[in-house]
Design a protein around this motif. Sequence first.
Motif, PDB file in Angstrom:
ATOM      1  N   THR A 279       0.834  -1.186   0.012  1.00  0.00           N
ATOM      2  CA  THR A 279       0.071  -0.161   0.021  1.00  0.00           C
ATOM      3  C   THR A 279       0.915   1.284  -0.143  1.00  0.00           C
ATOM      4  O   THR A 279       2.143   1.057   0.436  1.00  0.00           O
ATOM      5  N   ALA A 280       0.182   2.440  -0.176  1.00  0.00           N
ATOM      6  CA  ALA A 280       0.936   3.619  -0.219  1.00  0.00           C
ATOM      7  C   ALA A 280       1.505   3.914   1.088  1.00  0.00           C
ATOM      8  O   ALA A 280       2.569   4.581   1.310  1.00  0.00           O
ATOM      9  N   ALA A 281       0.808   3.500   1.975  1.00  0.00           N
ATOM     10  CA  ALA A 281       1.147   3.780   3.396  1.00  0.00           C
ATOM     11  C   ALA A 281       2.494   3.193   3.847  1.00  0.00           C
ATOM     12  O   ALA A 281       3.311   3.959   4.560  1.00  0.00           O
ATOM     13  N   TRP A 282       2.934   2.202   3.280  1.00  0.00           N
ATOM     14  CA  TRP A 282       3.999   1.754   3.631  1.00  0.00           C
ATOM     15  C   TRP A 282       5.143   2.226   2.890  1.00  0.00           C
ATOM     16  O   TRP A 282       6.359   2.535   3.569  1.00  0.00           O
ATOM     17  N   LEU A 283       5.051   2.930   1.752  1.00  0.00           N
ATOM     18  CA  LEU A 283       6.138   3.768   1.069  1.00  0.00           C
ATOM     19  C   LEU A 283       6.266   4.981   1.913  1.00  0.00           C
ATOM     20  O   LEU A 283       7.693   5.386   1.847  1.00  0.00           O
ATOM     21  N   LYS A 284       5.369   5.361   2.695  1.00  0.00           N
ATOM     22  CA  LYS A 284       5.684   6.705   3.441  1.00  0.00           C
ATOM     23  C   LYS A 284       6.355   6.405   4.861  1.00  0.00           C
ATOM     24  O   LYS A 284       7.008   7.551   5.552  1.00  0.00           O
ATOM     25  N   THR A 285       6.526   5.323   5.115  1.00  0.00           N
ATOM     26  CA  THR A 285       7.045   5.012   6.471  1.00  0.00           C
ATOM     27  C   THR A 285       8.617   4.833   6.313  1.00  0.00           C
ATOM     28  O   THR A 285       9.335   4.661   5.250  1.00  0.00           O
ATOM     29  N   PRO A 286       9.407   5.371   7.458  1.00  0.00           N
ATOM     30  CA  PRO A 286      10.959   5.365   7.176  1.00  0.00           C
ATOM     31  C   PRO A 286      11.474   4.372   7.095  1.00  0.00           C
ATOM     32  O   PRO A 286      10.932   3.124   7.454  1.00  0.00           O
TER      33      PRO A 286
END
Length: 322
Positions: free
Chosen positions: A315-322
């Motif tokens: 998901t896009a949420a995973w891309l946003k995590t450091p």
Amino acid sequence: MNRVFALIVAVLALIACGGYVAYDQLFRAPPPPPPLAHEDHGDKLPTQDEFDKLARTDPVKALSVCLTRYQREVHGMRCVLEKQERVQGKPEPPQPPPVEVLELCVRGDVPDPETKKTAIEVAAKWRSGARSFLGSEITGTLFSERPESEGGLGNKAVTWRPKAFVSKLSTPIPPDSPLATGQSRYCVRDAGLYRTMLRTHEAWKDRQETGKFKYEYLGTKPVEKAGNRECHVIRRMCEGVEVDAFQLGGAASKDPKVIAAEGFTEVTIFIDRERWLQVATETLRDAPGGTKVTIGTYYFRDIELNPTFPPDTFTAAWLKTP
């Protein structure tokens, strides 16, 4: 007044048309090539000694066995990928390509045994060496073949640029659009181990069937950048300068300028002796004075097969995590 109004409308129309052309050039892509798949004939897998012999005497058959074993045993993978590649000939030699290190997660790349279809999803997050677009680094890429109605991207990809002023998360684009081909030598859809081996097998099998397959077996050795895994090392020598298609199953360019910029004359692969995985690839081109130019190198390490992915991985949420 009417003439002024008409002039304004005409100018706006030209701007809109120019914007459409720019969008079309950046984000449109040709139709995808027909899917490729490796056929499992149901044969018994060889013993370790038999596989070692295949690697020495018939690397095309050895790659076929690697694919068969992967199809039977693996339904997802996670690893660290370290790569260096010249994209569209840049940077020009003698400057070396930048080193990129990324966390890579892949699932759905093995065709379903019944439907023969894939549901490929790839999530990549750069640890270092991320390339830039419009002045800001692309630190994450997500691709999904799953339809949007099932939470996927409908065979498209998105990128994450955390320092961009606008559009940090891109709109979904085709994975083979001109924007994508300007960022990597190979399509994100083909990023995993399975499709890496499938690409090599298809290319080498074609050369073997046409009597143009020349190789040398270089023995076994631990490969540091692939986690010190002991590997069979096999080098294929090209008859001339070759280029790969951007997408697996696509057609390689015949443009002399592309061949001059991206072509290679030898490919060396490293097959993990225990796990039967192509964990590294090196493509080089002969240069004056007996030297070699690096076109692309790819090393997979810290490989986890069949991991339990957290729910937000693709998901896009995973891309946003450091």
